[in-house]
Design a protein around this motif. Sequence first.
Motif, PDB file in Angstrom:
ATOM      1  N   LEU A 238       0.542  -1.495   0.339  1.00 43.52           N
ATOM      2  CA  LEU A 238       0.092   0.148   0.146  1.00 43.52           C
ATOM      3  C   LEU A 238       1.203   1.272   0.383  1.00 43.52           C
ATOM      4  O   LEU A 238       1.327   1.576   0.576  1.00 43.52           O
ATOM      5  N   THR A 239       0.893   1.514  -1.055  1.00 42.74           N
ATOM      6  CA  THR A 239       2.507   2.974  -1.182  1.00 42.74           C
ATOM      7  C   THR A 239       1.146   4.567  -1.226  1.00 42.74           C
ATOM      8  O   THR A 239      -0.264   3.816  -1.752  1.00 42.74           O
ATOM      9  N   PRO A 240       1.987   4.970  -1.194  1.00 40.84           N
ATOM     10  CA  PRO A 240       0.312   6.447  -1.673  1.00 40.84           C
ATOM     11  C   PRO A 240       0.036   6.600  -2.425  1.00 40.84           C
ATOM     12  O   PRO A 240      -1.169   7.110  -2.147  1.00 40.84           O
ATOM     13  N   LYS A 241       0.264   6.142  -3.270  1.00 36.72           N
ATOM     14  CA  LYS A 241       0.033   6.492  -4.349  1.00 36.72           C
ATOM     15  C   LYS A 241      -1.560   5.853  -4.408  1.00 36.72           C
ATOM     16  O   LYS A 241      -2.600   5.665  -5.200  1.00 36.72           O
ATOM     17  N   TRP A 242      -1.115   4.771  -3.936  1.00 39.17           N
ATOM     18  CA  TRP A 242      -2.346   3.596  -4.589  1.00 39.17           C
ATOM     19  C   TRP A 242      -3.301   3.652  -3.433  1.00 39.17           C
ATOM     20  O   TRP A 242      -4.932   3.244  -3.747  1.00 39.17           O
ATOM     21  N   VAL A 243      -3.254   3.824  -2.259  1.00 31.77           N
ATOM     22  CA  VAL A 243      -3.963   4.332  -1.462  1.00 31.77           C
ATOM     23  C   VAL A 243      -4.963   5.814  -2.169  1.00 31.77           C
ATOM     24  O   VAL A 243      -5.828   5.610  -1.400  1.00 31.77           O
ATOM     25  N   ILE A 244      -4.064   6.531  -2.127  1.00 37.26           N
ATOM     26  CA  ILE A 244      -4.840   7.818  -2.366  1.00 37.26           C
ATOM     27  C   ILE A 244      -5.449   7.563  -3.930  1.00 37.26           C
ATOM     28  O   ILE A 244      -7.454   7.948  -3.467  1.00 37.26           O
ATOM     29  N   SER A 245      -5.668   6.843  -4.663  1.00 31.26           N
ATOM     30  CA  SER A 245      -6.183   6.131  -5.923  1.00 31.26           C
ATOM     31  C   SER A 245      -7.976   5.261  -5.294  1.00 31.26           C
ATOM     32  O   SER A 245      -8.614   5.827  -5.879  1.00 31.26           O
ATOM     33  N   VAL A 246      -7.633   4.214  -4.369  1.00 30.74           N
ATOM     34  CA  VAL A 246      -8.615   3.959  -4.207  1.00 30.74           C
ATOM     35  C   VAL A 246      -9.455   4.848  -3.470  1.00 30.74           C
ATOM     36  O   VAL A 246     -10.914   4.205  -3.855  1.00 30.74           O
ATOM     37  N   PHE A 247      -9.023   5.539  -2.325  1.00 34.66           N
ATOM     38  CA  PHE A 247     -10.000   6.758  -1.886  1.00 34.66           C
ATOM     39  C   PHE A 247     -10.807   7.198  -2.631  1.00 34.66           C
ATOM     40  O   PHE A 247     -11.846   7.730  -2.825  1.00 34.66           O
ATOM     41  N   LEU A 248      -9.715   7.934  -4.015  1.00 33.51           N
ATOM     42  CA  LEU A 248     -10.448   8.376  -5.128  1.00 33.51           C
ATOM     43  C   LEU A 248     -12.165   7.912  -5.910  1.00 33.51           C
ATOM     44  O   LEU A 248     -13.040   8.475  -6.005  1.00 33.51           O
ATOM     45  N   LEU A 249     -10.988   6.683  -5.754  1.00 35.16           N
ATOM     46  CA  LEU A 249     -12.184   6.011  -6.925  1.00 35.16           C
ATOM     47  C   LEU A 249     -13.794   5.288  -6.520  1.00 35.16           C
ATOM     48  O   LEU A 249     -13.926   5.760  -6.849  1.00 35.16           O
ATOM     49  N   VAL A 250     -13.429   5.194  -4.648  1.00 33.36           N
ATOM     50  CA  VAL A 250     -14.675   4.760  -4.083  1.00 33.36           C
ATOM     51  C   VAL A 250     -15.951   6.183  -4.396  1.00 33.36           C
ATOM     52  O   VAL A 250     -16.307   5.978  -4.355  1.00 33.36           O
ATOM     53  N   GLY A 251     -14.554   7.163  -3.394  1.00 32.35           N
ATOM     54  CA  GLY A 251     -15.447   8.188  -3.523  1.00 32.35           C
ATOM     55  C   GLY A 251     -16.339   8.965  -5.270  1.00 32.35           C
ATOM     56  O   GLY A 251     -17.237   8.992  -4.908  1.00 32.35           O
ATOM     57  N   VAL A 252     -15.415   8.741  -6.151  1.00 35.78           N
ATOM     58  CA  VAL A 252     -16.197   8.774  -7.798  1.00 35.78           C
ATOM     59  C   VAL A 252     -17.361   8.161  -7.743  1.00 35.78           C
ATOM     60  O   VAL A 252     -18.224   7.887  -8.483  1.00 35.78           O
ATOM     61  N   ILE A 253     -17.001   6.955  -7.176  1.00 33.46           N
ATOM     62  CA  ILE A 253     -18.558   5.880  -7.111  1.00 33.46           C
ATOM     63  C   ILE A 253     -19.286   6.373  -6.696  1.00 33.46           C
ATOM     64  O   ILE A 253     -20.265   5.955  -6.822  1.00 33.46           O
ATOM     65  N   PHE A 254     -18.834   6.486  -5.515  1.00 35.75           N
ATOM     66  CA  PHE A 254     -20.090   6.534  -4.079  1.00 35.75           C
ATOM     67  C   PHE A 254     -21.156   7.454  -4.170  1.00 35.75           C
ATOM     68  O   PHE A 254     -22.278   7.603  -3.909  1.00 35.75           O
TER      69      PHE A 254
END
Length: 348
Positions: A44-60
Amino acid sequence: MNSGDAAGSSSGGSGDAGAPRRASRKPKYSKFTQQELPACKPILTPKWVISVFLLVGVIFVPIGVASLLASNKVVEIVDRYDDACVPSNVTDKLAYIQNSTISKTCQRTLKVPKDMKQPIFVYYQLNNFYQNHRRYVKSRNDQQLRDASKANETTLCDPEKTRDGMAIVPCGLIAWSTFNDTYTFQHNTNNISIDKTDISWKSDRDHKFGSDVFPKNFQKGPLIGGKTLNESIPLSEQEDLIVWMRTAALPTFRKLYGRIRVDLKENDTITVTLDNNYNTYSFDGKKSLVLSTSTWLGGKNDFLGLAYLTVGGLCFFLAFAFTLLYLIKPRKLGDNNYLSWNRNSAGH
């Protein structure tokens, strides 16, 4: 002396060699026992974590907005009538509702706030009624409900098992307490019919309530708990009973009474004539009549949309916070080659 020592030494050596070897407890090596099977082990690098949070936000967030918009399109009329339908000069509501010689007919006037497209769902809502109580939920016999040959099977139906030595069909507290208020609607002196077909689950009608099982000895006791059933109609067609016997999980619930198959316009006045028969006064319960339209999401429910928006907004906030932290105070990552699963295992 030397030869004797040599002989003894020789004898001792041969004895050790002939003794059975002790079994080892060490398991045979395999990748399964050593947990070395191929597996996904993301870092879990910072780029991966930030990308996952952004993806969940964009969907939800869009799902939450769409859910709230759908819920706001639902037109709903809720009219509580348990207190309003008791005469003002009555001080003992419990004695009033239990007195069968007094007429319980009551009229209510409802005003339509917005256009309501058919079908309009008619519900009754009860508050502070715990259908999920363990003894209440268990007070039924599913075999008796399904099969006419099991009519005398009243196990678990206490206290509504038998009357005058004969089995009660359907037995149990759930059936005994079936809701028995009735509603009729008028619009501009024209009666509005209520469609009461298919208000229950088809699976319940087909599999849980038998087409050859008829009510018998039901509501014959001194205390009437709720609705009386027509003994010439099989249980599979008694849909009010079937709806009631699918018990609710929470003390505040709605159950479907029927459907109105006509459109209602904004500011229309609906006159409701109801029979206030059901006793909610003994446990401080409340009764309400609900008229509601529906959308692709169902009835009015803001919780789902708010939940999606909350989770999506929280993910956007965390993504923003981690981005600032990564830009302001970056932390150098370690060398992945030192991870245990990246090192070559030696000696195997």
